[in-house]
Enzyme design. Sequence first.
Site, short mmCIF file in Angstrom:
data_model
loop_
_atom_site.label_atom_id
_atom_site.label_comp_id
_atom_site.label_asym_id
_atom_site.label_seq_id
_atom_site.Cartn_x
_atom_site.Cartn_y
_atom_site.Cartn_z
N GLU A 184 -12.78 13.01 -22.42
CA GLU A 184 -12.69 11.59 -22.04
C GLU A 184 -13.88 11.19 -21.16
O GLU A 184 -14.27 10.03 -21.14
CB GLU A 184 -11.36 11.30 -21.32
N LYS A 231 -14.52 2.79 -16.47
CA LYS A 231 -13.21 2.30 -16.91
C LYS A 231 -12.84 1.03 -16.14
O LYS A 231 -12.31 0.06 -16.72
CB LYS A 231 -12.14 3.37 -16.74
N HIS A 256 -5.45 10.57 -32.90
CA HIS A 256 -4.00 10.36 -32.92
C HIS A 256 -3.40 10.87 -34.23
O HIS A 256 -2.28 11.39 -34.26
CB HIS A 256 -3.65 8.88 -32.73
P1 NAD Z 1 -0.24 16.40 -18.62
O1 NAD Z 1 0.21 15.43 -17.62
O2 NAD Z 1 0.76 16.95 -19.56
O3 NAD Z 1 -0.94 17.61 -17.86
C1 NAD Z 1 -1.49 18.66 -18.61
C2 NAD Z 1 -0.98 20.03 -18.13
O4 NAD Z 1 -1.59 20.32 -16.88
C3 NAD Z 1 0.51 20.11 -17.91
O5 NAD Z 1 0.95 21.37 -18.32
C4 NAD Z 1 0.65 19.99 -16.38
O6 NAD Z 1 1.80 20.64 -15.92
C5 NAD Z 1 -0.59 20.69 -15.93
N1 NAD Z 1 -1.13 20.26 -14.63
C6 NAD Z 1 -1.28 19.00 -14.17
N2 NAD Z 1 -1.97 19.01 -13.03
C7 NAD Z 1 -2.25 20.29 -12.75
C8 NAD Z 1 -2.97 20.95 -11.71
N3 NAD Z 1 -3.60 20.27 -10.77
N4 NAD Z 1 -3.05 22.30 -11.75
C9 NAD Z 1 -2.46 23.01 -12.74
N5 NAD Z 1 -1.79 22.46 -13.76
C10 NAD Z 1 -1.70 21.11 -13.76
O7 NAD Z 1 -1.41 15.83 -19.53
P2 NAD Z 1 -2.74 15.01 -19.25
O8 NAD Z 1 -3.76 15.62 -20.11
O9 NAD Z 1 -3.00 14.84 -17.81
O10 NAD Z 1 -2.34 13.58 -19.81
C11 NAD Z 1 -1.99 13.41 -21.17
C12 NAD Z 1 -1.09 12.20 -21.27
O11 NAD Z 1 -1.81 11.07 -20.80
C13 NAD Z 1 -0.68 11.88 -22.69
O12 NAD Z 1 0.68 11.56 -22.70
C14 NAD Z 1 -1.50 10.67 -23.05
O13 NAD Z 1 -0.88 9.84 -23.98
C15 NAD Z 1 -1.64 10.00 -21.72
N6 NAD Z 1 -2.79 9.11 -21.60
C16 NAD Z 1 -2.58 7.89 -21.06
C17 NAD Z 1 -3.63 7.02 -20.89
C18 NAD Z 1 -3.41 5.70 -20.22
O14 NAD Z 1 -4.34 4.89 -20.20
N7 NAD Z 1 -2.25 5.46 -19.65
C19 NAD Z 1 -4.93 7.41 -21.25
C20 NAD Z 1 -5.12 8.68 -21.80
C21 NAD Z 1 -4.03 9.53 -21.96
N1 GLY Z 2 -7.19 5.15 -22.45
C1 GLY Z 2 -7.45 3.92 -23.08
C2 GLY Z 2 -7.18 2.75 -22.20
O1 GLY Z 2 -6.81 2.88 -21.06
O2 GLY Z 2 -7.34 1.65 -22.63
#
Ligand code: NAD
Ligand code: GLY
Length: 371
Positions: A184, A231, A256
């Site tokens: 990202e 962003k 996706h």
């Molecule tokens: P996540 O929250 O599942 O975290 C990933 C993994 O890292 C998990 O196993 C978690 O337990 C672990 N973890 C988190 N922080 C940690 C730390 N400091 N140390 C050790 N382990 C840690 O996933 P993610 O990649 O953070 O986020 C993915 C989600 O975000 C998806 O659901 C996606 O759809 C969403 N997303 C949302 C937006 C938005 O604009 N709202 C944008 C991109 C992605």
């Molecule tokens: N991750 C895409 C958005 O926030 O629009």
Amino acid sequence: MTIPLELDARSYDIIIEPGLISHIGEKLSLFLKNPRVFVVSEDTVMGYHGGALKQALAESGIEAKFFVVPAGEATKSIGPLEALCNDILSAGIERTDIIVAFGGGVIGDLAGFAASIILRGVDFVQIPTTLLSQVDSSVGGKTGINTPHGKNLIGSFYQPKAVFIDPDTLDTLPRRELLAGYAEVVKYGVIDDPDFFTWLEKNGSTIVSAEGLPEKQKCRMQAIAHSCKAKARVVAEDEREGGKRALLNLGHTFGHALEAECGYGDTLLHGEAVAIGMIMALETSARMGLADHTDCERLTHHFKSVGMKTSVREIDISTDAETLLAHMHKDKKVEAGTIGFILGGIGTAAVHRGVDLEIVRGVLHDSLNTA
Ligand code: NAD
Ligand code: GLY
């Protein structure tokens, strides 16, 4: 470092500071009408960083109620959301209270959505703990949950009151998750910032390094801040994705579809899907004459150089081009039946509709079948 996100009455600051969690109470106090917070987190994050957060809140005299859910994407669904809302209501939350999302994108999206609907909306702040959430999901106010119909299909635009980023939390993040988040970061360069992409080509390995390199903290700070600024600029211009914000979905239409086929789990992380999806988008762009083929090669080379997967053939997936295209037709960016693709070269991404699906089919087919 403080980065403002300008959105009229919904404006807020993104504060990035190593070690921030150890004195987060002082920062949070500025937002509290009652000396208490409702913290939503998950077991893994609490295991690593919960102690530091609890201590910091206690030192500032802030009472904290914790709502700890299981880590993982499955938690971002209707059952856990209902249970979380009921637990928070049972704990006596009032409209003047504040919810703190403490975790990665799963927690930010879930807690943010809960905050947007509990008592018709209570304030919330983000403390993101993954690279992906620090550079993308915690900023911009997209909240929500997944449904059997697809990812993030129930949700709201609901801006946090602040985002507190402590890059030190990344020291406990598994390398695979760090790399997924890095996709990202690279995305911002590919969209419209070729100089940032060039900077990442020089510094990417340091940013994702597991070693205690002296330059690492500085490079990470710089990468996170640059990403958040990018962003914030886009969201300030187009909060509800009527135009420019769609560019942030670069790589996501392809990604996706791959995620849907892999079941949104460990087989393929979101960021991994975005990385492969960006390569597919640049390959499609090259075949359409929208970009030079060297851009796709350059992106692939960069991802490889930091240790990322760059091809569908590196994941355990059994699918075909037709199935992936069918997933793309369910994308949120479909309008009047046409898929919106984000295409271009490095630094020149734009939304394209009416794309010849034969070209896309060809890219998907070749990605799946070419050795
Ligand atoms: P996540 O929250 O599942 O975290 C990933 C993994 O890292 C998990 O196993 C978690 O337990 C672990 N973890 C988190 N922080 C940690 C730390 N400091 N140390 C050790 N382990 C840690 O996933 P993610 O990649 O953070 O986020 C993915 C989600 O975000 C998806 O659901 C996606 O759809 C969403 N997303 C949302 C937006 C938005 O604009 N709202 C944008 C991109 C992605
Ligand atoms: N991750 C895409 C958005 O926030 O629009």
